[in-house]
Write a protein that holds these residues in place. Structure first.
Motif, mmCIF file in Angstrom:
data_model
loop_
_atom_site.group_PDB
_atom_site.id
_atom_site.type_symbol
_atom_site.label_atom_id
_atom_site.label_comp_id
_atom_site.label_asym_id
_atom_site.label_seq_id
_atom_site.Cartn_x
_atom_site.Cartn_y
_atom_site.Cartn_z
ATOM 1 N N ARG A 25 0.852 -1.191 0.000
ATOM 2 C CA ARG A 25 0.000 0.000 0.000
ATOM 3 C C ARG A 25 0.888 1.241 0.000
ATOM 4 N N GLY A 26 0.347 2.315 -0.530
ATOM 5 C CA GLY A 26 1.121 3.538 -0.713
ATOM 6 C C GLY A 26 1.767 4.057 0.548
ATOM 7 N N GLU A 27 1.070 3.920 1.689
ATOM 8 C CA GLU A 27 1.579 4.489 2.936
ATOM 9 C C GLU A 27 2.803 3.764 3.482
ATOM 10 N N THR A 28 3.170 2.633 2.869
ATOM 11 C CA THR A 28 4.366 1.902 3.321
ATOM 12 C C THR A 28 5.618 2.291 2.535
ATOM 13 N N LEU A 29 5.457 3.094 1.492
ATOM 14 C CA LEU A 29 6.578 3.426 0.617
ATOM 15 C C LEU A 29 7.320 4.671 1.097
ATOM 16 N N GLY A 30 8.647 4.597 1.081
ATOM 17 C CA GLY A 30 9.474 5.759 1.368
ATOM 18 C C GLY A 30 9.730 6.560 0.110
ATOM 19 N N LEU A 31 10.433 7.657 0.241
ATOM 20 C CA LEU A 31 10.692 8.522 -0.904
ATOM 21 C C LEU A 31 11.507 7.821 -1.980
ATOM 22 N N GLU A 32 12.454 6.994 -1.569
ATOM 23 C CA GLU A 32 13.277 6.266 -2.539
ATOM 24 C C GLU A 32 12.432 5.243 -3.295
ATOM 25 N N ASP A 33 11.482 4.603 -2.591
ATOM 26 C CA ASP A 33 10.586 3.648 -3.255
ATOM 27 C C ASP A 33 9.778 4.345 -4.349
ATOM 28 N N PHE A 34 9.252 5.516 -4.015
ATOM 29 C CA PHE A 34 8.478 6.278 -5.000
ATOM 30 C C PHE A 34 9.347 6.699 -6.181
ATOM 31 N N ALA A 35 10.619 6.997 -5.926
ATOM 32 C CA ALA A 35 11.523 7.390 -7.018
ATOM 33 C C ALA A 35 11.739 6.223 -7.979
ATOM 34 N N ARG A 36 11.967 5.025 -7.438
ATOM 35 C CA ARG A 36 12.160 3.851 -8.304
ATOM 36 C C ARG A 36 10.879 3.540 -9.071
ATOM 37 N N LEU A 37 9.756 3.662 -8.392
ATOM 38 C CA LEU A 37 8.475 3.382 -9.046
ATOM 39 C C LEU A 37 8.188 4.409 -10.138
ATOM 40 N N THR A 38 8.518 5.653 -9.895
ATOM 41 C CA THR A 38 8.328 6.699 -10.903
ATOM 42 C C THR A 38 9.150 6.414 -12.147
ATOM 43 N N GLU A 39 10.387 5.996 -11.947
ATOM 44 C CA GLU A 39 11.243 5.668 -13.088
ATOM 45 C C GLU A 39 10.662 4.515 -13.897
ATOM 46 N N ALA A 40 10.149 3.511 -13.198
ATOM 47 C CA ALA A 40 9.571 2.360 -13.896
ATOM 48 C C ALA A 40 8.302 2.744 -14.655
ATOM 49 N N VAL A 41 7.448 3.537 -14.005
ATOM 50 C CA VAL A 41 6.216 3.990 -14.664
ATOM 51 C C VAL A 41 6.541 4.864 -15.876
ATOM 52 N N GLY A 42 7.556 5.719 -15.730
ATOM 53 C CA GLY A 42 7.943 6.568 -16.842
ATOM 54 C C GLY A 42 8.362 5.778 -18.062
ATOM 55 N N LYS A 43 9.078 4.693 -17.864
ATOM 56 C CA LYS A 43 9.504 3.847 -18.997
ATOM 57 C C LYS A 43 8.308 3.247 -19.709
ATOM 58 N N ARG A 44 7.320 2.774 -18.913
ATOM 59 C CA ARG A 44 6.127 2.167 -19.529
ATOM 60 C C ARG A 44 5.300 3.200 -20.276
ATOM 61 N N LEU A 45 5.228 4.414 -19.733
ATOM 62 C CA LEU A 45 4.444 5.463 -20.399
ATOM 63 C C LEU A 45 5.070 5.868 -21.730
ATOM 64 N N GLN A 46 6.372 5.815 -21.802
ATOM 65 C CA GLN A 46 7.050 6.167 -23.062
ATOM 66 C C GLN A 46 6.770 5.160 -24.158
ATOM 67 N N LYS A 47 6.408 3.942 -23.773
ATOM 68 C CA LYS A 47 6.092 2.911 -24.764
ATOM 69 C C LYS A 47 4.674 3.021 -25.291
#
Length: 276
Positions: A253-275
């Protein structure tokens, strides 16, 4: 205030400090010296402002209530390093104001924020990128949210926003009895020290906070379902792949993620959106 015919406005959330030790503690904790320019929001009758003027190179205060300038003219008349700007901080071009009124050198923001504009006002101060330190008095529960850690009940999107931009800490608690009129809740003073460089490194800030907002939009749901709702252009398999790439479990769940977790997830989501 009686002499000036002043009456408190509930619509403006006016609660003025009347305990002398609190403004002193705030000014001391705000990191102000003779080389510092200060932006104050909502000076009221100038209780905190006096302490700021005694320490700072220059103080500029933004006040919305047009009844207060005559009062401030009396309470702060002795200070030639003070300037009052009548206006709404939420409609103010803060970088321009700082350039014109505070000039070069170190700048800090200091305020007893009205409760009803706490989030947008603090967001405006942070996003301006003008300040070496931001010291604000807010509701105690808001202070806890700003400083909250992942996995706690107070942790949310605003926690992530503040901590993304700087390091927050609580300077002191301020009981309701320190104000006139006394509010129904206690307050706390929060110090936010913005980062010179973001410790997360390069990150797409707009996408980062889009991911954060999606993660906290439905707190009872898993991150997988929240992200599917926040990014409808991505398939379930895409979201699962993003979570796996970021090293985050599908049932998290979102409330368990730290700032670094969100950064890694953002990078992964960004790659998928570019496709897409």
């Amino acid at each position: 205030m009686t002499r000036h015919g002043f009456h408190f406005s509930k619509s403006l959330g006016q609660n003025f400090l009347c305990a002398r030790h609190v403004p002193t503690a705030i000014a001391q904790g705000a990191g102000i010296d003779e080389n510092t320019g200060v932006l104050e929001v909502g000076p009221g009758i100038g209780t905190l402002t006096r302490e700021l003027c005694q320490r700072a190179r220059r103080v500029v205060a933004v006040e919305l209530d047009r009844r207060l300038p005559p009062v401030l003219g009396e309470t702060l008349g002795e200070f030639d390093n003070f300037h009052l700007v009548e206006g709404d901080i939420l409609k103010t071009n803060i970088p321009q104001l700082c350039r014109e009124e505070l000039g070069e050198g170190r700048k800090v923001a200091c305020a007893n924020l009205p409760y009803y504009i706490t989030t947008p006002a603090l967001t405006a101060l942070v996003s301006s990128g003008c300040f070496a330190q931001i010291t604000v008095m807010v509701q105690k529960e808001v202070a806890r949210r700003i400083c909250a850690k992942p996995g706690t009940g107070d942790y949310g999107a605003f926690s992530v926003y503040c901590q993304f931009h700087g390091k927050p800490s609580i300077l002191l608690d301020v009981p309701a009895g320190c104000f006139i009129p006394a509010p129904k809740v206690d307050s706390a003073v929060v110090v936010l020290t913005p980062y010179a460089e973001n410790p997360l490194g390069p990150v797409d800030e707009n996408l980062y906070f889009r991911v954060v907002r999606a993660a906290f939009a439905q707190r009872r749901k898993t991150l997988l379902n929240c992200l599917r709702h926040g990014f409808p252009q991505l398939e379930r398999e895409d979201i699962l792949a993003c979570l796996e790439e970021a090293g985050i479990g599908a049932q998290a769940r979102g409330e368990t993620l730290g700032l670094e977790d969100f950064a890694r997830l953002t990078e992964a989501v960004g790659k998928r959106l570019q496709k897409e």
